[in-house]
Design a protein around this motif. Structure first.
Motif, PDB file in Angstrom:
ATOM      1  N   PHE A 122       7.705   1.667  -6.301  1.00  0.00           N
ATOM      2  CA  PHE A 122       8.385   2.629  -7.164  1.00  0.00           C
ATOM      3  C   PHE A 122       8.525   3.991  -6.481  1.00  0.00           C
ATOM      4  CE2 PHE A 122       5.969  -0.140 -10.116  1.00  0.00           C
ATOM      5  CZ  PHE A 122       7.007  -0.648 -10.870  1.00  0.00           C
ATOM      6  N   VAL A 123       9.484   4.759  -6.968  1.00  0.00           N
ATOM      7  CA  VAL A 123       9.519   6.188  -6.668  1.00  0.00           C
ATOM      8  C   VAL A 123       8.386   6.836  -7.461  1.00  0.00           C
ATOM      9  CG1 VAL A 123      10.837   8.322  -6.984  1.00  0.00           C
ATOM     10  CG2 VAL A 123      11.987   6.238  -6.204  1.00  0.00           C
ATOM     11  N   TYR A 124       7.706   7.802  -6.849  1.00  0.00           N
ATOM     12  CA  TYR A 124       6.625   8.490  -7.560  1.00  0.00           C
ATOM     13  C   TYR A 124       7.243   9.564  -8.446  1.00  0.00           C
ATOM     14  CZ  TYR A 124       2.037  10.543  -8.406  1.00  0.00           C
ATOM     15  OH  TYR A 124       0.884  10.995  -8.991  1.00  0.00           O
ATOM     16  N   ASP A 125       7.378   9.237  -9.726  1.00  0.00           N
ATOM     17  CA  ASP A 125       8.029  10.137 -10.680  1.00  0.00           C
ATOM     18  C   ASP A 125       7.250  10.096 -11.989  1.00  0.00           C
ATOM     19  OD1 ASP A 125       8.641   7.648 -11.718  1.00  0.00           O
ATOM     20  OD2 ASP A 125      10.812   7.792 -11.380  1.00  0.00           O
ATOM     21  N   ASP A 126       7.825  10.675 -13.044  1.00  0.00           N
ATOM     22  CA  ASP A 126       7.127  10.717 -14.323  1.00  0.00           C
ATOM     23  C   ASP A 126       6.771   9.320 -14.818  1.00  0.00           C
ATOM     24  OD1 ASP A 126       7.237  13.457 -14.403  1.00  0.00           O
ATOM     25  OD2 ASP A 126       9.024  13.545 -15.673  1.00  0.00           O
TER      26      ASP A 126
ATOM     27  N   LEU B 162      -1.865  -2.281   5.348  1.00  0.00           N
ATOM     28  CA  LEU B 162      -2.647  -1.206   4.746  1.00  0.00           C
ATOM     29  C   LEU B 162      -2.145  -0.975   3.327  1.00  0.00           C
ATOM     30  CD1 LEU B 162      -4.800   1.054   5.380  1.00  0.00           C
ATOM     31  CD2 LEU B 162      -2.853   2.507   5.969  1.00  0.00           C
ATOM     32  N   VAL B 163      -3.061  -0.871   2.367  1.00  0.00           N
ATOM     33  CA  VAL B 163      -2.700  -0.790   0.953  1.00  0.00           C
ATOM     34  C   VAL B 163      -3.195   0.522   0.355  1.00  0.00           C
ATOM     35  CG1 VAL B 163      -2.986  -1.877  -1.312  1.00  0.00           C
ATOM     36  CG2 VAL B 163      -2.814  -3.302   0.749  1.00  0.00           C
ATOM     37  N   ASP B 164      -2.315   1.186  -0.415  1.00  0.00           N
ATOM     38  CA  ASP B 164      -2.710   2.411  -1.110  1.00  0.00           C
ATOM     39  C   ASP B 164      -1.882   2.549  -2.377  1.00  0.00           C
ATOM     40  OD1 ASP B 164      -4.223   4.643  -1.550  1.00  0.00           O
ATOM     41  OD2 ASP B 164      -3.304   5.871   0.002  1.00  0.00           O
ATOM     42  N   ASP B 165      -2.241   3.548  -3.192  1.00  0.00           N
ATOM     43  CA  ASP B 165      -1.494   3.750  -4.436  1.00  0.00           C
ATOM     44  C   ASP B 165      -0.233   4.583  -4.223  1.00  0.00           C
ATOM     45  OD1 ASP B 165      -2.987   6.021  -3.908  1.00  0.00           O
ATOM     46  OD2 ASP B 165      -3.696   6.285  -5.960  1.00  0.00           O
TER      47      ASP B 165
ATOM     48  N   LEU C 100      -7.183   1.494  12.833  1.00  0.00           N
ATOM     49  CA  LEU C 100      -6.997   0.044  12.876  1.00  0.00           C
ATOM     50  C   LEU C 100      -6.458  -0.423  14.220  1.00  0.00           C
ATOM     51  CD1 LEU C 100      -5.498  -0.330   9.300  1.00  0.00           C
ATOM     52  CD2 LEU C 100      -7.675  -1.313  10.060  1.00  0.00           C
ATOM     53  N   LEU C 101      -5.515   0.333  14.766  1.00  0.00           N
ATOM     54  CA  LEU C 101      -4.958  -0.038  16.064  1.00  0.00           C
ATOM     55  C   LEU C 101      -6.000   0.107  17.174  1.00  0.00           C
ATOM     56  CD1 LEU C 101      -1.398   1.574  15.784  1.00  0.00           C
ATOM     57  CD2 LEU C 101      -1.980  -0.865  15.699  1.00  0.00           C
ATOM     58  N   LYS C 102      -6.830   1.141  17.086  1.00  0.00           N
ATOM     59  CA  LYS C 102      -7.889   1.318  18.077  1.00  0.00           C
ATOM     60  C   LYS C 102      -8.900   0.169  18.011  1.00  0.00           C
ATOM     61  CE  LYS C 102      -7.665   6.371  18.368  1.00  0.00           C
ATOM     62  NZ  LYS C 102      -8.354   7.650  18.021  1.00  0.00           N
ATOM     63  N   ALA C 103      -9.037  -0.417  16.829  1.00  0.00           N
ATOM     64  CA  ALA C 103      -9.967  -1.548  16.662  1.00  0.00           C
ATOM     65  C   ALA C 103      -9.357  -2.862  17.124  1.00  0.00           C
ATOM     66  CB  ALA C 103     -10.406  -1.657  15.207  1.00  0.00           C
ATOM     67  N   GLY C 104      -8.096  -2.823  17.556  1.00  0.00           N
ATOM     68  CA  GLY C 104      -7.477  -4.021  18.097  1.00  0.00           C
ATOM     69  C   GLY C 104      -6.514  -4.737  17.193  1.00  0.00           C
ATOM     70  N   ALA C 105      -6.108  -4.119  16.056  1.00  0.00           N
ATOM     71  CA  ALA C 105      -5.110  -4.743  15.192  1.00  0.00           C
ATOM     72  C   ALA C 105      -3.814  -4.934  15.973  1.00  0.00           C
ATOM     73  CB  ALA C 105      -4.850  -3.875  13.962  1.00  0.00           C
ATOM     74  N   LEU C 106      -3.175  -6.080  15.792  1.00  0.00           N
ATOM     75  CA  LEU C 106      -1.916  -6.341  16.488  1.00  0.00           C
ATOM     76  C   LEU C 106      -0.808  -5.431  15.980  1.00  0.00           C
ATOM     77  CD1 LEU C 106      -1.756 -10.240  16.728  1.00  0.00           C
ATOM     78  CD2 LEU C 106      -2.220  -8.606  18.564  1.00  0.00           C
ATOM     79  N   SER C 107      -0.821  -5.179  14.679  1.00  0.00           N
ATOM     80  CA  SER C 107       0.178  -4.319  14.060  1.00  0.00           C
ATOM     81  C   SER C 107      -0.384  -3.795  12.754  1.00  0.00           C
ATOM     82  CB  SER C 107       1.480  -5.091  13.798  1.00  0.00           C
ATOM     83  OG  SER C 107       1.249  -6.167  12.904  1.00  0.00           O
ATOM     84  N   VAL C 108       0.209  -2.707  12.260  1.00  0.00           N
ATOM     85  CA  VAL C 108      -0.171  -2.158  10.962  1.00  0.00           C
ATOM     86  C   VAL C 108       1.102  -1.815  10.199  1.00  0.00           C
ATOM     87  CG1 VAL C 108      -1.392  -0.357   9.682  1.00  0.00           C
ATOM     88  CG2 VAL C 108      -2.321  -1.193  11.860  1.00  0.00           C
ATOM     89  N   ASP C 109       1.269  -2.424   9.034  1.00  0.00           N
ATOM     90  CA  ASP C 109       2.320  -2.060   8.093  1.00  0.00           C
ATOM     91  C   ASP C 109       1.641  -1.428   6.879  1.00  0.00           C
ATOM     92  OD1 ASP C 109       4.317  -3.184   9.736  1.00  0.00           O
ATOM     93  OD2 ASP C 109       4.007  -5.159   8.854  1.00  0.00           O
ATOM     94  N   ILE C 110       2.423  -0.834   5.996  1.00  0.00           N
ATOM     95  CA  ILE C 110       1.839  -0.185   4.825  1.00  0.00           C
ATOM     96  C   ILE C 110       2.609  -0.565   3.574  1.00  0.00           C
ATOM     97  CG2 ILE C 110       3.164   1.927   5.285  1.00  0.00           C
ATOM     98  CD1 ILE C 110       0.819   3.474   3.986  1.00  0.00           C
ATOM     99  N   LEU C 111       1.864  -0.848   2.508  1.00  0.00           N
ATOM    100  CA  LEU C 111       2.444  -1.193   1.213  1.00  0.00           C
ATOM    101  C   LEU C 111       1.754  -0.362   0.142  1.00  0.00           C
ATOM    102  CD1 LEU C 111       4.268  -2.982  -0.559  1.00  0.00           C
ATOM    103  CD2 LEU C 111       2.456  -4.713  -0.538  1.00  0.00           C
ATOM    104  N   VAL C 112       2.543   0.363  -0.647  1.00  0.00           N
ATOM    105  CA  VAL C 112       1.994   1.250  -1.674  1.00  0.00           C
ATOM    106  C   VAL C 112       2.683   1.002  -3.010  1.00  0.00           C
ATOM    107  CG1 VAL C 112       1.402   3.049  -0.007  1.00  0.00           C
ATOM    108  CG2 VAL C 112       3.637   3.108  -1.134  1.00  0.00           C
ATOM    109  N   ALA C 113       2.034   1.466  -4.062  1.00  0.00           N
ATOM    110  CA  ALA C 113       2.626   1.333  -5.393  1.00  0.00           C
ATOM    111  C   ALA C 113       3.821   2.263  -5.560  1.00  0.00           C
ATOM    112  CB  ALA C 113       1.575   1.624  -6.461  1.00  0.00           C
TER     113      ALA C 113
END
Length: 228
Positions: free
Chosen positions: A58-62, A181-184, A199-212
């Motif tokens: 969603f867009v963060y709105d009212d 990576l998950v956040d609100d 996460l990348l320094k720890a050896g993750a192949l890739s990092v994407d992000i998904l938020v509410a």
């Protein structure tokens, strides 16, 4: 939408983020031409984020604040179920590529006071729906920070720098994984960037992000409690 109950009418005014949107940060695009052939907004072209791809439900709105803020501050943890379902819909392509879900961490003092991390609840819901495993304690905050909501983007990055690390003993679970990576809420991306770097320094192949939800570009300081 009353007392944590949701119906079809509740979602009639929801501003869901659908195509076209920026492939990197998830912000809505006026039309496909604004993102060019790669579907990337001008801001991300000029300053690419640390993570690979990003999506928001969603867009963060009212409207979205009426679900997110009660989850975050008023113990309405049932809202995480609703939000994680919507995040699954918005982030289906990212979930198909992910091999591990990791929530943005909360400092232990704040976690003790609130009793739960809303990002971890969202990650748990996504794991249940998508069957992608979640590592709920993969990251940790080493110290408390000032509330980021009213800081400028530059101040946010300075405040959060080097505060988030991979938790001791969790590196082997992260190495070689396609991490989602998950956040609100995503605002300037300061917190997400620090998490991604760890996460990348720890050896993750890739990092994407998904938020509410995510704020509009330039709106980061004009909405209540967008990011801690």
């Amino acid at each position: 939408m009353t007392d944590g109950a949701f119906c079809a009418d509740c979602f009639s005014s929801a501003q869901r983020i659908v195509s076209p949107c920026c492939e990197r940060c998830g912000t809505p695009l006026v039309n496909e031409a604004y993102g060019g052939a790669r579907k990337i907004c001008v801001s991300c072209q000029l300053k690419p984020p640390a993570w690979r791809k990003g999506r928001a439900a969603f867009v963060y709105d009212d409207w979205s604040r009426r679900i997110i803020l009660p989850l975050k501050y008023s113990d309405q943890t049932e809202n995480a179920t609703v939000l994680s379902r919507e995040m699954e819909r918005a982030g289906v392509s990212l979930l198909e590529q992910a091999t591990l879900l990791v929530p943005v961490p909360m400092y232990r003092g704040k976690l003790w006071r609130r009793r739960y991390n809303q990002a971890a609840l969202l990650a748990r819901g996504l794991a249940r729906h998508s069957k992608v495993p979640a590592l709920l304690d993969g990251l940790e905050r080493r110290r408390a920070t000032r509330p980021l909501a009213r800081l400028s983007p530059k101040e946010r990055h300075s405040e959060i720098a080097d505060t988030i690390i991979v938790r001791a003993g969790r590196g082997k679970r992260i190495a070689g994984q396609a991490v989602l990576l998950v956040d609100d809420v995503l605002t300037t991306g300061a917190t997400a960037s620090v998490c991604t770097d760890a996460l990348l320094k720890a050896g993750a192949l890739s990092v994407d992000i998904l938020v509410a939800a995510r704020t509009g570009k330039g709106d980061e300081r004009d909405v209540p409690y967008p990011e801690e």
